[in-house]
Design a protein around this motif. Structure first.
Motif, PDB file in Angstrom:
ATOM      1  N   SER A 189       0.870  -1.173   0.000  1.00 54.31           N
ATOM      2  CA  SER A 189       0.000   0.000   0.000  1.00 54.31           C
ATOM      3  C   SER A 189       0.909   1.224   0.000  1.00 54.31           C
ATOM      4  CB  SER A 189      -0.920   0.003   1.224  1.00 54.31           C
ATOM      5  OG  SER A 189      -1.758   1.146   1.199  1.00 54.31           O
ATOM      6  N   GLU A 250      -8.761   0.580  -2.672  1.00 51.15           N
ATOM      7  CA  GLU A 250      -8.316   1.740  -3.433  1.00 51.15           C
ATOM      8  C   GLU A 250      -7.898   2.882  -2.517  1.00 51.15           C
ATOM      9  OE1 GLU A 250     -11.315   2.773  -6.177  1.00 51.15           O
ATOM     10  OE2 GLU A 250     -11.142   0.954  -7.382  1.00 51.15           O
ATOM     11  N   CYS A 251      -8.515   2.982  -1.359  1.00 53.54           N
ATOM     12  CA  CYS A 251      -8.168   4.047  -0.427  1.00 53.54           C
ATOM     13  C   CYS A 251      -6.840   3.766   0.283  1.00 53.54           C
ATOM     14  CB  CYS A 251      -9.277   4.237   0.595  1.00 53.54           C
ATOM     15  SG  CYS A 251      -9.534   2.796   1.662  1.00 53.54           S
ATOM     16  N   GLY A 313     -13.678  -3.549  -8.387  1.00 58.44           N
ATOM     17  CA  GLY A 313     -14.513  -3.070  -7.287  1.00 58.44           C
ATOM     18  C   GLY A 313     -15.244  -4.156  -6.541  1.00 58.44           C
ATOM     19  N   ARG A 410      -1.233   8.410  -2.842  1.00 56.36           N
ATOM     20  CA  ARG A 410      -2.673   8.536  -2.743  1.00 56.36           C
ATOM     21  C   ARG A 410      -3.177   9.707  -3.587  1.00 56.36           C
ATOM     22  NH1 ARG A 410      -4.867   5.860   1.708  1.00 56.36           N
ATOM     23  NH2 ARG A 410      -3.322   4.818   3.007  1.00 56.36           N
TER      24      ARG A 410
END
Length: 800
Positions: A189, A250-251, A313, A410
């Motif tokens: 991440s 995604e965050c 998603g 991000r």
């Protein structure tokens, strides 16, 4: 928190009901390779296409051993399978599947360079290296990476594989190293790798501070463990687990599902919130809205060692162990995630973590934002500016190859106003216009701004001309004085703000020019670095192509050698089969010959008994013949009359003997041709020859007796002729048998030589018998001569 808008059960083929598989996403499909079901391990490759809801097999059996607890990573258009284990072995190989040509590459393990022994592991985790999209990062597992051999152990090292050069090397890791582990997860991440859960020494679950480890790729060191908990867990800490699965939303946050611990298989979801600035990880229990309050049959069941991927998603959960037994789950699920809510702002901590600071960091923020460089310098319109979301890298959009260090940053969020109006609300229109113009043209750089002037509250004024009497006059006087003072203050404030704004604009112009020069210089360096990187990658691709060509040539040579080896082995196998058949046939023939030999021995014993009886009879006859010799003088006349007949018979006997010798020679030649006679035939021939020798000896004795009595000699010769006839018949039978015994040619030849020797002995005996007979004849002639001298006549018994 991620909001789930729906849940759907997926019907997969029964062949995919397994555990220990590894999965990866490629375009719009999910790839699943290997795994196990009971004691059966798999090496097949499946593809699941969510858009059509169907699964199909790409390869039923890969050209390498089946395995489980391996890793699968997609690099460009290839699937890389690393390590794993079977029921007896831990592998250290690398296998590559070309997703375009749909075939496994030939012997990729032989192309590995550097330290390939580091790949000897199972139950490890792998992901793409965030700073380079052609490199795979591996962490942990169970194995023995020592090339010299050693004990298997739980590993805690980081290893990289460059897929262009096939170079394997350890990754530098500073800071406090986490404990070695296996059956964990490794998820990227931003520019950090997050290790969650697993088992360590003595197969114990990792708990509390060891449960989560964070590796920073920029500083190349492990960050101090900082795990904070929330939710309703009874222990107040993250529940330990292994064989779970984790994906990055995604965050940037992580979702963990399933696994196993001392309570058995787990069916809970855990959301790990990440603070990019400090590296802290907080956790909380999470239940998708679509399955909240659902029954056990309407949500994913408890499982471990399953597959979980995020695609389009949606969260896909496939296969795995079921419940607390070694059974396998029957259900697979698709959870649609509508979109992540922005996480709550984490408190800023001055913990020494990397943050954009100084002029260079400010310039990088302006370059990475959602506006052009000119807008970043404040040269754009008065549109609202944005700043990047606070993170470890301060990055914005995904950059190109020249800025690959910014991968994983991000999305930018709205920034606070550059110059907040903390001054008095009552400002002149001119001052307000100046402030608006300054805010519109001000750059995004957070230049140091002096704090705005604060309105000083006026001191209370005493009423002028108010002798404790007229309130109206006092109020008018106070208002006029206050208005004058306010006007003075506004004019002073406007002048001061104008001067400060002019100074700031002058300083900003100089700084803008300097930054433009630095930007051009940095762009030039970036271009040079990009060109150098492209040249290096081209050289690596050329080297890789050349090495692949050489390896293919080596592989063709090895295949040809293996093919020849297989052909030779097949020929040897056929020869071995033929030899075995011949050996069995010889053994059967040997058994038959042994049986025949037993029969022949019995016959030989009977013939020996018969010969002993005949010898006794001949000895009795010889005794009687000796007595008859005494009466020979009385029968001389009869003998003279019979002499001619005897001479003829003797000549016939000699001719018979010669014919017998000739026949024996022919028989010897026939026996020479009977080289394939069995061993038992040899014994029988020896027995027959012994009988013939006995018969010849008897015939010799008969001939000696016949010297005394011609009639008895004739009978003895006839008996010898009969014995020779029997021998001839037996030899004829042996010849027929010899024709069936061609396999014993050498032994038969030796026996034939012995037969020749025996025949020679028989001829010698017959010669001696003939000499003795002639001696007797001469004695008889002498006696007859004496008689003739006495009687006046001449007689001779010498044959013509």
């Amino acid at each position: 928190m991620a909001r789930c808008s729906g849940a759907q059960r997926i019907e997969l083929p029964a062949d995919l009901q397994r555990a220990g598989s590894s999965s990866a996403t490629y375009k719009d499909i999910i790839l699943v390779f290997g795994g196990r079901k009971g004691e059966v391990f798999f090496n097949d490759l499946w593809a699941f296409k969510p858009s059509k809801g169907e699964a199909y097999c790409l390869c039923k059996a890969a050209p390498f051993p089946p395995r489980a607890n391996h890793t699968c990573t997609v690099v460009r258009d290839a699937l890389w399978v690393i390590g794993g284990s079977s029921a007896t072995d831990i592998f250290r190989d690398v296998q590559v599947y070309d997703l375009k040509r749909r075939e496994w590459l030939s012997a990729p393990t032989t192309k590995l360079r550097g330290a390939p022994q580091l790949l000897h592991r199972t139950a490890h985790a792998a992901c793409l290296f965030p700073l380079r999209d052609d490199t795979i990062t591996i962490y942990g597992g169970y194995g023995c990476p020592d090339s010299a051999g050693g004990q298997h152990q739980w590993l805690g090292d980081l290893v990289t594989i460059n897929t262009l050069t096939c170079h394997v090397a350890p990754l530098d890791a500073g800071g406090t190293l986490p404990v070695g582990r296996g059956y964990h997860t490794l998820t990227v991440s931003g520019q950090r790798c997050y290790v969650v859960g697993g088992r360590g020494v003595h197969n114990k679950l990792l708990v509390e501070g060891d449960a989560v480890a964070v590796y920073d790729l920029q500083s190349r060191k492990w960050l101090p463990s900082a795990l904070a908990g929330s939710g309703s867990c009874s222990t107040g800490s993250l529940e330990p687990r292994s064989s779970h699965r984790a994906v990055a939303l995604e965050c940037g946050d992580l979702v963990v599902f399933g696994g196993s611990n001392s309570r058995g298989r787990l069916d809970d979801f855990v959301l790990l919130r990440l603070d990019p600035a400090s590296g802290r990880v907080s956790w909380q229990e999470w239940m998708p809205a679509a399955i909240a309050g659902a029954g056990a049959d309407d949500k994913p069941s408890a499982r471990g060692a399953h597959c979980m991927e995020l695609l389009g998603g949606s969260l896909f959960i496939l296969g795995g162990y079921a419940g607390n037994t070694k059974s396998y789950v029957q259900d697979s699920w698709r959870l649609d995630i509508a979109g992540p809510e922005p996480p709550a702002p984490a408190p800023r901590e001055q913990d020494g973590c990397a943050r954009p600071s100084g002029e260079a960091s400010q310039w990088r923020q302006a370059r990475r934002g959602n506006r052009s460089f000119a807008e970043g310098l404040g040269g754009g319109s008065g549109a609202a500016h944005k700043r990047p979301r606070t993170g470890g890298s301060g990055g914005g959009r995904t950059p190109d190859k020249g800025t690959s260090l910014l991968l994983g940053s991000r999305s930018p969020a709205k920034a606070a106003p550059l110059m907040p109006n903390n001054g008095p609300t009552a400002a002149t229109p001119a001052a307000a216009a100046v402030a608006v113009t300054a805010a519109a043209t001000a750059p995004v750089l957070p230049l140091p701004v002096p704090p705005p002037a604060t309105a000083v509250p006026p001191e209370p004024l005493a009423p002028v001309g108010h002798p404790q009497g007229n309130p109206a006059v006092c109020a008018a006087t106070a208002a006029a004085a206050l208005a004058a003072e306010v006007g003075t203050l506004r004019a002073a404030m406007a002048g001061r703000q104008g001067e400060e704004l002019a100074a700031l604009q002058a300083a900003n112009a100089g700084l803008r020019a300097e930054l433009e020069l630095k930007a051009r210089e940095l762009d030039r360096r970036c271009e040079e670095r990009r060109a150098s990187e492209e040249r290096r990658q081209e050289a690596e691709r050329a080297a890789g192509s050349l090495e692949r060509a050489l390896e293919e040539e080596r592989e063709r040579g090895r295949e040809a050698l293996a093919r020849r080896k297989r052909e030779a082995e097949e020929a040897l196998s056929e020869q071995a089969v033929i030899f075995g058949r011949e050996r069995d046939a010889l053994a059967a023939a040997a058994r038959e010959k042994d049986a025949a030999l037993s029969r022949l021995e019995a016959e030989l014993e009977a013939q020996r008994a018969q010969a002993r009886r005949e010898r006794a009879e001949w000895e009795s006859t010889y005794t009687s013949k000796q007595r008859q010799v005494e009466r020979l003088s009385l029968d001389v006349e009869v003998a003279i009359n019979e002499q001619k007949k005897f001479s003829d018979q003797y000549a016939n006997a000699m001719r018979s003997i010669e014919r017998l010798q000739a026949q024996r020679d022919e028989d010897a030649q026939a026996l020479a041709a009977a080289r394939r006679q069995a061993a038992e035939d040899r014994e029988q021939l020896l027995a027959k020859l012994a009988a013939a020798s006995t018969a010849c000896e008897g015939a010799r004795r008969d001939a000696e007796g016949a010297k005394a009595q011609l009639a008895s000699l004739k009978e003895a010769l006839q008996a010898a002729q009969a014995a020779m006839d029997r021998l001839q018949a037996q030899l004829t039978q042996q010849e027929q048998r010899a024709q069936r015994g061609e396999a014993e040619a050498q032994q038969s030849q030796q026996e034939a030589a012995r037969l020749r020797s025996e025949c020679a002995k028989v001829r010698d005996v017959l010669g001696r018998d003939k000499a003795a007979f002639e001696l007797h004849l001469r004695a008889a002639n002498t006696a007859l001569a004496a008689l003739a001298a006495a009687g006046g006549s001449t007689y001779s018994l010498v044959p013509d």
